[in-house]
Design an enzyme around this catalytic site. Structure first.
Site, PDB file in Angstrom:
ATOM      1  CE  LYS A   1     -50.395  -2.521   7.007  1.00 60.19           C
ATOM      2  NZ  LYS A   1     -51.161  -2.613   5.744  1.00 60.19           N
TER       3      LYS A   1
ATOM      4  CG  HIS B   1     -50.516 -11.575   2.777  1.00 58.73           C
ATOM      5  ND1 HIS B   1     -50.213 -10.418   3.469  1.00 58.73           N
ATOM      6  CD2 HIS B   1     -49.500 -11.725   1.864  1.00 58.73           C
ATOM      7  CE1 HIS B   1     -49.091  -9.902   3.020  1.00 58.73           C
ATOM      8  NE2 HIS B   1     -48.632 -10.670   2.042  1.00 58.73           N
TER       9      HIS B   1
ATOM     10  NE  ARG C   1     -54.245 -10.555   6.825  1.00 56.52           N
ATOM     11  CZ  ARG C   1     -55.491 -10.262   6.467  1.00 56.52           C
ATOM     12  NH1 ARG C   1     -56.321 -11.221   6.090  1.00 56.52           N
ATOM     13  NH2 ARG C   1     -55.918  -9.016   6.487  1.00 56.52           N
TER      14      ARG C   1
ATOM     15  CG  ASP D   1     -54.939  -6.988   9.453  1.00 52.53           C
ATOM     16  OD1 ASP D   1     -55.400  -5.860   9.697  1.00 52.53           O
ATOM     17  OD2 ASP D   1     -54.400  -7.270   8.361  1.00 52.53           O
ATOM     18  CG  ASN D   2     -52.369  -4.453  10.558  1.00 52.67           C
ATOM     19  OD1 ASN D   2     -51.987  -5.397   9.863  1.00 52.67           O
ATOM     20  ND2 ASN D   2     -53.006  -3.410  10.024  1.00 52.67           N
TER      21      ASN D   2
ATOM     22  CE  LYS E   1     -53.879  -8.969   3.431  1.00 51.68           C
ATOM     23  NZ  LYS E   1     -53.623  -7.581   3.819  1.00 51.68           N
TER      24      LYS E   1
ATOM     25  CG  ASP F   1     -56.423  -5.741   5.556  1.00 53.09           C
ATOM     26  OD1 ASP F   1     -55.538  -5.232   6.275  1.00 53.09           O
ATOM     27  OD2 ASP F   1     -56.180  -6.435   4.568  1.00 53.09           O
ATOM     28  CG  ASP F   2     -54.515  -2.236   6.857  1.00 54.37           C
ATOM     29  OD1 ASP F   2     -54.001  -3.145   7.526  1.00 54.37           O
ATOM     30  OD2 ASP F   2     -54.100  -1.900   5.730  1.00 54.37           O
TER      31      ASP F   2
ATOM     32  CG  HIS G   1     -54.830  -3.385   2.499  1.00 51.49           C
ATOM     33  ND1 HIS G   1     -54.189  -2.943   1.363  1.00 51.49           N
ATOM     34  CD2 HIS G   1     -53.869  -3.934   3.283  1.00 51.49           C
ATOM     35  CE1 HIS G   1     -52.903  -3.219   1.451  1.00 51.49           C
ATOM     36  NE2 HIS G   1     -52.671  -3.816   2.609  1.00 51.49           N
TER      37      HIS G   1
ATOM     38  CB  CYS H   1     -51.660  -7.907   7.100  1.00 53.40           C
ATOM     39  SG  CYS H   1     -50.567  -7.813   5.677  1.00 53.40           S
TER      40      CYS H   1
END
Length: 591
Positions: free
Chosen positions: A389, A138, A78, A334-335, A136, A36-37, A228, A74
């Protein structure tokens, strides 16, 4: 010019003669690791100073993609990762929490997976795979059919929020009342020794061990909370990086750029992308400010190394159980890196104090603390790209992607363009599973992504030709790729809302706008973007829209609605009590 259309996977996409996989009597296990991130240059294999030896080892024996792209947000990423379908067609065209009120209820902005898309997990489950998910999610939890069990996962332990604390079950933003964790679709609590990266690996191992006797291959989705916000990590990992970032983000951005060049991930004559305007200058900070920023970045590095450590634990478990040699790994972010400075939001510092979060540098990263790197260090982590991001600059959407495992050739760096929707059809191809526009007797949307198997077999540099146009939109931020060029728009506060054209094959830093030099190409790509937006239902954001401000707007709007509803209920109850009192008085009078 042709716009990329949805396509059905044919038998030709199944792995024929795909190295050692062909010789396997059983289908391969597939492990999907989502970080994540994490920025393009955050991993060691991508030129970073952060120690990620376990992910680096996977990269060394497989394919490391240097021109892979995701959404800058995100939830849309996803949705595309799980379905292989454009985020708008999948129903998640924007972050649900920051969706403009005008877009609520629109088909492209449901905030959860649409009824007519199918996840890769559902297709693998139907084909005889056992499927697990931890981390996660989401992608919706308001109804049971939004959670992982309804989307193909036999076992799951899922967080359905944009983030949460990594040490305990608590919210990380005032827009959430709690951290919504679910096990197999039911609300769940966390263990006393919870740490997110450790827990995600532990749960996955537990689920796999419980289903080991079935003899079925497995698909495991590990969706880490690292990195994150809030950035949090065990002390032993953070301490390694204390002092490492004392020279600031400009020095780090340059060293990351040199690391990327040294790895051969971009052309050697690439120019380092600019940092967005309005960011802080390191040399103008006080000593205390420098110490604080450097310590927050140390926690970021420690958190990423801690995650890699637990990935290593998972790999070792597969080796011990004899599953490693028949497992293929896909690792991506994811980004781009998180730029938000929550303290810039009025009232946030007071909220941290109110709920008991500390910013004490001596303990930063530990339980009860709250760290973040801000836009300046995020810009360094995105090197050599511009932005980060939330934005469609290369720093926001060009992310690490690694494919590795038995039967995957050690290709080294893969430079051809690819997109996050390509992962689902690639996974299905690896498993020998076809995806049509029908699933379990129901018509569903076809995948817009294309299998990367021809790339992994060395037959193509990219699944897309120079004529194909691949579009992306999220919160008004736009990218359209075609033939090595990129049309892009970045919205405020760090963008200006204007369209630009870059030759990203030669200029991945996006330093030279080509729209005046190539007006015909610019016009053609603008037309291609309009066609793309119309085909997927992407809407323009309202004037003055900013993602992070919209979080607060939406929260106040929903809270106001809740208060009004509560007030109406209270008035109804009061009216009922008054009526009962009147009836009582009448009875007394009549007596």
């Amino acid at each position: 010019m042709k716009l990329v259309k949805p396509l059905a996977l044919a038998a030709a996409l199944v792995i024929p003669a795909f190295g050692a996989v062909q010789a396997q009597e059983t289908r391969p296990n597939i492990v999907l690791i989502l970080i994540d991130d994490v920025g393009f240059s955050d991993l060691g294999a991508y030129g970073s100073e952060i120690a990620t030896p376990n992910i680096d080892a996977l990269a060394a024996r497989g394919a490391l993609f240097s021109n892979f792209h995701a959404s800058p947000i995100c939830a849309p990423s996803r949705a595309m990762l799980m379905t292989g379908v454009d985020s708008h067609l999948a129903g998640v065209g924007n972050l649900p929490e920051s969706l403009p009120l005008e877009h609520r209820g629109e088909p492209a902005y449901l905030g959860h997976l649409a009824d007519d898309v199918v996840t890769v997990a559902s297709r693998l489950q139907a084909a005889g795979y056992r499927t697990t998910m931890a981390g996660k999610w989401h992608l919706g939890h308001d109804e049971p059919d939004m959670l992982p069990p309804a989307h193909g996962f036999d076992r799951s332990f899922a967080l359905d929020a944009s983030g949460a604390d990594n040490w305990e079950k608590r919210s990380y933003l005032p827009i959430y009342d709690t951290a919504p964790w679910f096990e197999d679709g039911k609300p769940a609590d966390l263990p006393e020794d919870f740490y997110s990266s450790k827990f995600i690996v532990d749960k996955t191992i537990q689920y796999l061990d419980q289903g080991e006797e079935s003899g079925k291959p497995f698909f495991s989705y590990l969706a880490f909370q690292a990195n994150h916000i809030p950035l949090q990590a065990p002390r032993e990992f953070v301490d390694k990086y204390v002092g490492r970032y004392d020279k600031g983000w400009h020095e780090l951005r340059q060293s990351r750029f040199e690391g990327v060049l040294g790895k051969g991930l971009v052309p050697q004559d690439t120019a380092l992308g600019p940092m967005p305007e309005g960011l802080k200058e390191w040399d103008k900070l006080s000593d205390d400010e420098k110490k604080s920023f450097a310590m927050n970045m140390a926690v970021h590095a420690g958190m990423l190394e801690a995650m890699d450590h637990h990935v290593g634990r998972f790999v070792e478990h597969l080796k011990e159980t004899g599953e490693y040699d028949n497992t293929i790994f896909l690792v991506l972010s994811d980004n781009g890196p998180e730029p938000n400075d929550p303290l810039a939001t009025p009232g946030f510092a007071q909220w941290l104090w109110w709920v008991g979060y500390s910013r004490d540098l001596d303990k930063l990263g530990e339980k009860g603390t709250y760290a973040f790197i801000g836009p300046e260090f995020a810009s360094a982590n995105a090197a050599p790209g511009s932005f980060f991001k939330l934005y469609a600059g290369e720093g926001g959407i060009r992310v690490p992607f690694i494919v590795s495992g038995e039967g995957i050739p050690a290709l080294g760096t893969v430079n051809g363009f690819s997109f996050i929707t390509d992962i689902a059809p690639t996974i299905l191809g690896i498993a020998g599973v076809s995806a049509t526009d029908e699933f379990e007797g129901k018509r569903v949307k076809e995948m817009t992504g294309r299998s990367l198997l021809p790339v992994l077999r060395g037959e193509k540099a990219s699944p897309y030709s120079d004529e194909d146009a691949v579009g992306m939109e999220a919160a008004g931020n736009v990218a359209l790729f075609q033939g090595g060029y990129k049309l892009v728009r970045n919205m405020p506060p760090y963008g200006d809302g204007e369209y630009y054209l870059y030759d990203v094959a030669a200029d991945p830093g996006e330093t030279e706008d080509m729209k005046e030099a190539e007006p015909e190409r610019f016009a053609a790509m603008m037309a291609a973007y309009r066609d793309y937006a119309a085909s997927v239902g992407a809407l323009e954001v309202p004037a003055g829209y900013e993602q992070m401000k919209q979080l607060t707007v939406n929260r106040l709007h929903d809270r106001r609605g809740q208060l009004i509803a509560a007030a109406l209920v209270a008035l109804a109850v009061l009216a009922g009590l008054v009526w009962l009192a009147v009836l009582g008085v009448r009875r007394l009078v009549s007596r």
